[in-house]
Design an enzyme around this catalytic site. Structure first.
Site, short mmCIF file in Angstrom:
data_model
loop_
_atom_site.label_atom_id
_atom_site.label_comp_id
_atom_site.label_asym_id
_atom_site.label_seq_id
_atom_site.Cartn_x
_atom_site.Cartn_y
_atom_site.Cartn_z
N ARG A 121 33.98 49.31 40.37
CA ARG A 121 32.67 49.34 39.71
C ARG A 121 31.98 50.69 39.89
O ARG A 121 31.50 51.28 38.93
CB ARG A 121 31.77 48.22 40.26
CG ARG A 121 32.35 46.83 40.10
CD ARG A 121 31.30 45.77 40.39
NE ARG A 121 31.90 44.47 40.68
CZ ARG A 121 31.31 43.31 40.45
NH1 ARG A 121 30.10 43.26 39.94
NH2 ARG A 121 31.92 42.17 40.75
N ASP A 158 45.98 38.87 39.98
CA ASP A 158 46.00 39.26 38.56
C ASP A 158 46.12 40.76 38.31
O ASP A 158 47.02 41.22 37.62
CB ASP A 158 44.77 38.70 37.84
CG ASP A 158 43.47 39.02 38.57
OD1 ASP A 158 43.51 39.61 39.66
OD2 ASP A 158 42.40 38.68 38.04
N GLU A 175 35.88 46.14 45.07
CA GLU A 175 34.76 46.02 44.13
C GLU A 175 34.00 47.34 43.99
O GLU A 175 33.58 47.71 42.89
CB GLU A 175 33.81 44.90 44.57
CG GLU A 175 34.42 43.52 44.57
CD GLU A 175 34.63 42.94 43.18
OE1 GLU A 175 35.16 41.83 43.08
OE2 GLU A 175 34.26 43.60 42.18
N GLU A 183 37.40 38.69 30.18
CA GLU A 183 38.85 38.82 29.98
C GLU A 183 39.32 38.47 28.57
O GLU A 183 40.17 39.16 28.00
CB GLU A 183 39.60 37.98 31.01
CG GLU A 183 39.55 38.53 32.42
CD GLU A 183 38.23 38.23 33.12
OE1 GLU A 183 37.91 38.94 34.10
OE2 GLU A 183 37.51 37.29 32.69
#
Length: 608
Positions: free
Chosen positions: A243, A372, A239, A508
């Site tokens: 980010r 994913d 993360e 998404e």
């Protein structure tokens, strides 16, 4: 995409943490021929935007269950002013107020191919050397010096509506959560995850792209004066990479301001201890002040998507700094995963052990949380590196064939094509909203010379992702849906379980709509995105500033606001929305930039 993984790190919430390991910060000499940017792009300097808020549904706090934090729940050199080198003027005249939602307007190249994989024709550049071994002296940002000038494309009413939405969200963050990680808009407060201003950093490049000069400059001052990584705090490697590191690198490329590169180098160095594991598969958590790293308390496993979705950022950091240690660490991960057994026709399990380096919890395959962005980054690394790293391409192509073979089904009654899950040979008709990154990724691959049937599949899947919104009472998608495989009277294609009916303002579907419109020009994708924006405004907008996640997409009269605005709403959702509504292909040209899984654009490399 936001990009989508379940981070599992915090105590009691096995969702937050993942890869973590301590690796020496030893410098390495750059080697091999260097890379330069593929046609460096110049973006116009932001101009001040103005818009007034309209009237939307009043939201009040609701008692809510505590849910996992994180977007992937079950996506000092001399400082100069960031505008100095920009050559183009912008027409971002956004002085018109957006009082109410505007009504929707109804309305290969060929070279020698080196790989043919089930119909795919690949056109790599002519260099025989993979970019992994080609790191040299530091590069300039992609926005500086010497791009050919062209008339900017004026922004339109829908883009103005996105700017207004962003400014409304930013107002809440600035008023009640400035410098903190995330806004709690209903309680007019904030929440901390890492204590590093996640929302502000995630939103830097969005503000630049939207033309919000004043807001960008104010945020830059906070980065310069208040952003400090020397603190005793555990951060999630994945993360914080997508980010913070990704956000800083993107801000550097778009603005040309070296402040952001210096901060990126600082956080990049502090994350390196994550790679000090017996297997070189990184731990999930790093203490960026102490330089230590560790797995979650309950397991020595990391999530596959997290350890394989940090590569774009660390590779770019090596290219910019001339220090190969960052790229070497993440390339080792990809090379190792490439060789592992336990895959099913290219599909990977969700977990990998940091001690043994082997997949664990075998037999479960999904394109949702925890897996994913592995698939997304296979393609995007290949594109980033100039289409020369054939192992990445082979793994991607094999995986898409695995999806077709094992995970694709059609629902009833509309016969929607969807991507389910496979557990020990048993198919489940469950699809995470996170999987809606896939149509955009498939379209991006087709645009880069892969087989045309990838685009056909993308067209079918984006229709499904749209229906995940359109068949729901609020017009907003839940976190997870189950599809009906058999026609039943009175039943739609989409079924929603009570535990799955929350909406986190995820990007998404909008992300994939952007790719589909950019590559096809079909206006229906813009219209679908416009519907989604209107429903965000109707059901998630908080009058005093900000937007909130909601717990119940099936109850228009009370969507049960959760009092939280995820950083990716500003970093991804609104950015992709703005780009979707643009007809300017040079506004983040997809032949020059590749988006990381947090929607931060990084330049595509070409051989020297």
């Amino acid at each position: 995409m936001v990009c989508g993984v379940i981070s599992y790190t915090s105590v009691g919430e096995p969702w937050k943490s993942l890869t973590n390991k301590s690796s020496d910060e030893h410098g390495t000499e750059p080697d091999a021929p260097g890379l330069k940017l593929a046609n460096p792009a110049v973006l116009p300097a932001p101009q001040k935007a103005d818009a007034n808020a309209g009237d939307y549904l009043e939201l009040s706090p609701q008692k809510k269950p505590k849910l996992p934090h994180g977007r992937r729940n079950p996506s000092n050199f001399q400082i100069k002013p960031p505008w100095g080198d920009v050559r183009l003027q912008t027409r971002h005249d956004t002085s018109k107020a957006v009082e109410e939602p505007v009504q929707a307007d109804k309305q290969e190249k060929t070279e020698k191919s080196v790989i043919s994989w089930r119909g795919a024709v690949i056109e790599p550049d002519q260099s025989s050397e993979p970019p992994s071994s080609r790191v040299k002296e530091p590069e300039k940002p992609s926005s500086v010096e010497g791009e050919s000038q062209k008339e900017p494309v004026p922004i339109n009413e829908r883009q103005r509506a996105v700017i207004e939405a962003f400014r409304h969200a930013w107002k809440g963050y600035k008023d009640f959560a400035w410098g903190h990680d995330e806004l709690k808009p209903l309680s007019k407060s904030y929440s901390e995850w890492f204590g590093l201003g996640l929302t502000l950093i995630d939103a830097l490049d969005t503000m630049w792209i939207l033309g919000l000069k004043e807001e960008f400059e104010e945020a830059r001052k906070w980065v310069a004066n208040d952003l400090a990584f020397d603190k005793n705090v555990d951060v999630n490697l994945f993360e914080s990479t997508i980010r913070i590191l990704g956000g800083l690198l993107s801000a550097y490329h778009l603005s040309g301001d070296s402040l952001f590169l210096e901060k990126a180098k600082d956080i990049g160095n502090r994350l390196m201890p994550a790679f000090r594991t017996p297997s070189k598969i990184p731990y999930s958590d790093v203490n960026i002040g102490r330089g230590t790293a560790h797995p979650p308390r309950w397991t020595s496993d990391s999530t596959v998507a997290e350890v394989t979705s940090i590569q774009l950022e660390f590779r770019e950091l090596s290219r910019l700094t001339g220090d190969e240690k960052y790229q070497k660490a993440v390339d080792e991960v990809m090379k190792h995963v490439h060789t592992l057994s336990g895959k099913n026709d290219g599909l990977v399990p969700m977990f990998i052990n940091t001690n043994s380096g082997q997949f664990t919890h075998l037999g479960v395959y999904t394109l949702g949380a925890r897996a994913d962005s592995y698939y997304e980054y296979l393609l995007k690394q290949w594109i980033q590196g100039g289409k020369t790293e054939n192992e990445l391409l082979e793994d991607y192509m094999r995986a898409i064939e695995g999806v077709k073979k094992h995970l694709l089904q059609r629902s009833q009654p509309k016969k929607l094509t969807f991507v389910g899950e496979l557990a020990h040979g048993h198919f489940s008709a469950k699809m995470d909203h996170l999987v809606c990154f896939l149509p955009g990724t498939l379209a991006l691959g087709a645009h880069n010379g892969l087989t045309a049937d990838h685009m056909k599949l993308a067209e079918a899947l984006i229709e499904t992702c749209y229906q995940m919104y359109a068949q729901v009472e609020t017009g907003l998608s839940p976190e997870i849906v189950h599809f009906n495989l058999h026609a039943q009277k009175g039943h739609k294609d989409v079924e929603i379980k009570p535990a799955d009916r929350h909406n986190l303002l995820r990007p998404e579907t909008v992300e994939s709509l952007f790719y589909m419109y950019r590559f096809t020009g079909d206006k229906k994708y813009q219209d679908w995105g416009w519907e989604i924006l209107q429903n965000f405004n109707k059901y998630t907008r908080v009058p005093t500033g900000g937007y909130t996640s909601i717990n119940n997409v099936q109850n228009p009269s009370n969507p049960e606001p959760r009092d939280k605005m995820e950083s990716f709403f500003l970093g991804e959702t609104l950015k992709y929305m703005f780009l979707l509504f643009s007809d300017d292909i040079d506004l983040i040209n997809l032949d020059k930039y590749v988006f990381n899984t947090e929607a931060h654009p990084l330049p595509i490399w070409v051989p020297a």
